[in-house]
Design an enzyme around this catalytic site. Structure first.
Site, PDB file in Angstrom:
ATOM      1  N   TYR A   1      -0.361   0.539  -2.804  1.00 19.90           N
ATOM      2  CA  TYR A   1      -0.313   0.880  -1.384  1.00 19.90           C
ATOM      3  C   TYR A   1       0.883   1.781  -1.079  1.00 19.90           C
ATOM      4  O   TYR A   1       0.738   2.840  -0.467  1.00 19.90           O
ATOM      5  CB  TYR A   1      -0.254  -0.381  -0.518  1.00 19.90           C
TER       6      TYR A   1
ATOM      7  N   SER B   1       2.895   5.431   6.408  1.00 22.35           N
ATOM      8  CA  SER B   1       3.540   4.138   6.624  1.00 22.35           C
ATOM      9  C   SER B   1       5.008   4.284   6.281  1.00 22.35           C
ATOM     10  O   SER B   1       5.376   5.131   5.457  1.00 22.35           O
ATOM     11  CB  SER B   1       2.908   3.091   5.707  1.00 22.35           C
TER      12      SER B   1
END
Length: 182
Positions: free
Chosen positions: A72, A59
């Site tokens: 995350y 990401s």
């Protein structure tokens, strides 16, 4: 196996201390430990055959620390760093490891992580998942080290300038983007 696509993960917003340990440890398991286990399982065969391709879906969050989504961001930074190291280690052995670094995508990710009320994941602000998938797959086939897609100009600018930007400012901006709005 000639191709491995590691695309599993989930996120979730709020301050680290308010999230349950079980939820964050599950996130570490799914986002970091499972992709690592799959790499350990399939890379030896690829190396033995002298060819193979891996696409690890990280990401754009991997570029920064992530207040309000600390676990995350950290797991995606781990996967991106591992992917880059493997790209270097395995390139001379006929194995290509590509890291996909998408920005916000219009999937169920934001809803599942209760992030739809944040500035970063407001409905309609993400990129079409088909665009991300096509870009990632094309990058995998081309043997690229990394593929960046669905990232705004200011995210790219911030990622390039991050080492020189005041960390307090960067952290405050990321936290503001992640916080739920009333």
């Amino acid at each position: 196996m000639d191709y491995l696509i590691n695309n599993a993960g989930f996120g979730g917003g709020s301050a680290f201390v308010t999230r349950s340990a079980a939820r964050d440890l599950a996130m570490v398991q799914v986002n970091a430990a499972v992709p690592t286990a799959l790499l350990k399982l399939f890379l030896p065969g690829m190396v033995a055959r002298g060819h193979g391709r891996v696409l690890n879906v990280a990401s754009a969050a991997a570029w920064f620390p992530g207040p309000e989504q600390a676990t995350y961001f950290t797991t995606k930074a781990y996967l991106a760093a591992l992917s880059n190291a493997l790209w270097y280690e395995l390139k001379s052995q006929g194995i290509r490891v590509t890291t996909l670094l998408p920005g916000p995508i219009e999937t169920g990710f934001a809803q599942a992580g209760q992030l739809t009320r944040t500035r970063l994941f407001a409905p309609g602000t993400g990129v079409d998942p088909q665009i991300v998938a096509r870009a990632g797959y094309a990058g995998l086939l081309a043997g690229k080290r990394q593929v960046i897609v669905g990232v705004t100009w200011w995210m790219r600018w911030a990622a390039r300038c991050y080492p020189w930007l005041p960390k307090r400012w960067v952290l405050a901006v990321i936290a503001a983007l992640q916080r739920s709005r009333p």
